[in-house]
Write a protein that holds these residues in place. Structure first.
Motif, mmCIF file in Angstrom:
data_model
loop_
_atom_site.group_PDB
_atom_site.id
_atom_site.type_symbol
_atom_site.label_atom_id
_atom_site.label_comp_id
_atom_site.label_asym_id
_atom_site.label_seq_id
_atom_site.Cartn_x
_atom_site.Cartn_y
_atom_site.Cartn_z
ATOM 1 N N THR A 1 5.963 12.104 2.473
ATOM 2 C CA THR A 1 4.594 11.802 2.883
ATOM 3 C C THR A 1 3.603 12.133 1.767
ATOM 4 O OG1 THR A 1 5.183 12.292 5.170
ATOM 5 C CG2 THR A 1 2.842 12.292 4.628
ATOM 6 N N ILE A 2 3.749 13.304 1.179
ATOM 7 C CA ILE A 2 2.836 13.736 0.112
ATOM 8 C C ILE A 2 2.930 12.801 -1.088
ATOM 9 C CG2 ILE A 2 2.410 15.559 -1.583
ATOM 10 C CD1 ILE A 2 3.202 17.571 0.618
ATOM 11 N N LEU A 3 4.154 12.456 -1.493
ATOM 12 C CA LEU A 3 4.333 11.602 -2.674
ATOM 13 C C LEU A 3 3.826 10.189 -2.436
ATOM 14 C CD1 LEU A 3 7.794 12.863 -3.892
ATOM 15 C CD2 LEU A 3 5.587 13.178 -5.009
ATOM 16 N N ASN A 4 4.016 9.659 -1.237
ATOM 17 C CA ASN A 4 3.489 8.325 -0.932
ATOM 18 C C ASN A 4 1.961 8.325 -0.956
ATOM 19 O OD1 ASN A 4 6.074 7.319 -0.675
ATOM 20 N ND2 ASN A 4 6.101 7.466 1.552
ATOM 21 N N ARG A 5 1.356 9.370 -0.385
ATOM 22 C CA ARG A 5 -0.107 9.477 -0.395
ATOM 23 C C ARG A 5 -0.632 9.620 -1.832
ATOM 24 N NH1 ARG A 5 -1.279 14.191 2.651
ATOM 25 N NH2 ARG A 5 -1.024 15.303 0.697
ATOM 26 N N THR A 6 0.050 10.416 -2.640
ATOM 27 C CA THR A 6 -0.366 10.620 -4.026
ATOM 28 C C THR A 6 -0.263 9.323 -4.825
ATOM 29 O OG1 THR A 6 0.337 12.918 -3.913
ATOM 30 C CG2 THR A 6 0.042 11.987 -6.104
ATOM 31 N N ALA A 7 0.810 8.566 -4.625
ATOM 32 C CA ALA A 7 0.964 7.291 -5.340
ATOM 33 C C ALA A 7 -0.152 6.321 -4.948
ATOM 34 C CB ALA A 7 2.324 6.679 -5.046
ATOM 35 N N LEU A 8 -0.509 6.298 -3.671
ATOM 36 C CA LEU A 8 -1.583 5.420 -3.202
ATOM 37 C C LEU A 8 -2.928 5.848 -3.799
ATOM 38 C CD1 LEU A 8 -2.445 3.110 -1.291
ATOM 39 C CD2 LEU A 8 -2.826 4.868 0.440
ATOM 40 N N LEU A 9 -3.212 7.158 -3.787
ATOM 41 C CA LEU A 9 -4.472 7.639 -4.353
ATOM 42 C C LEU A 9 -4.547 7.391 -5.857
ATOM 43 C CD1 LEU A 9 -5.005 11.005 -2.449
ATOM 44 C CD2 LEU A 9 -6.405 8.948 -2.302
ATOM 45 N N THR A 10 -3.434 7.582 -6.550
ATOM 46 C CA THR A 10 -3.423 7.333 -7.994
ATOM 47 C C THR A 10 -3.717 5.873 -8.287
ATOM 48 O OG1 THR A 10 -1.882 9.150 -8.358
ATOM 49 C CG2 THR A 10 -2.012 7.478 -10.081
#
Length: 172
Positions: A15-24
Motif C-alpha cells: 500500500t505504501i509503495l503504491n501510494r508513493t509511486a502515484l505521488l511521485t
C-alpha cells in the motif's frame, strides 16, 4: 495463520509503495506540465539541471524503497519475503522526510520558479542539526572517571539511591 505478521507487513508495504509511486508520478508530472507548457519562458537549461540534481536523491530513495520494501511472492498468495519495514525509525524515517520535502519543493518550483529550489536547503541543514544533536546526546550520555575512561551516566533515581547509601536489603 502462518506468517500473519509477515503478511500484514507485506500488505502495508504494498500500500505504501503504491501510494508513493502515484505521488511521485503526480508531483514530477505536475512539475513538467507546468514548467514545459504553462511557464515555457522559465524552462531553461539551468532549470533542467537543478531539477535533475535536486530531485535525483528522492528518485534514488524511491528506488531503494521499491528494492527493499516490495514484498516478493513465489506464486500468488505464497509470500516469499515481506520486505523491510517502511515505517521504521531512524534512516528510513529520514528518507521519508527527504521524499516529502522534495515533493513540496517540486510543487513550489513548478508554481513559483527556480528560486524556490532554495527551500531544498532545509534537508542538508536538518541533517547537520540531527547529526550534531545525536553526537552531543551520546557525548553527554557518558561521563569519565579519574583515569579518563568513559562511564555510563547514572539516572537521577540511581544517583539519589547511591547518595543515601545504595540499595539495602531489609529483613523483617
Amino acid at each position: 495463520m502462518a506468517q500473519k505478521a509477515a503478511k500484514t507487513l507485506a500488505a502495508r508495504n504494498t500500500t505504501i509503495l503504491n501510494r508513493t509511486a502515484l505521488l511521485t508520478a503526480l508531483f514530477h508530472g505536475l512539475f513538467w506540465f507546468l514548467r514545459a507548457l504553462l511557464f515555457r519562458s522559465s524552462f531553461t537549461r539551468k532549470s533542467i539541471i537543478l531539477y535533475i540534481l535536486l530531485s535525483a536523491p528522492q528518485l534514488v530513495i524511491n528506488w531503494q524503497f521499491e528494492r527493499n520494501g516490495r514484498p516478493l511472492y513465489a506464486r500468488p498468495g505464497d509470500l516469499k519475503k515481506s520486505g523491510d519495514d517502511l515505517e521504521a525509525k531512524g534512516l528510513t524515517e529520514y528518507m521519508w522526510d527527504v521524499t516529502y520535502w522534495t515533493y513540496g519543493c517540486l510543487a513550489l518550483v513548478a508554481l513559483l520558479g527556480d528560486w524556490a529550489w532554495w527551500f531544498w536547503l532545509v534537508i542538508p541543514i536538518y541533517s547537520v542539526w540531527s547529526l550534531y544533536t545525536t553526537f552531543m546526546g551520546a557525548r553527554q550520555g557518558f561521563t569519565q572517571d579519574a583515569a579518563g575512561v568513559p562511564q555510563p551516566a547514572t539516572s537521577k533515581r540511581q544517583a539519589k539511591l547511591e547518595k543515601r547509601g545504595g540499595q539495602q536489603v531489609r529483613y523483617r
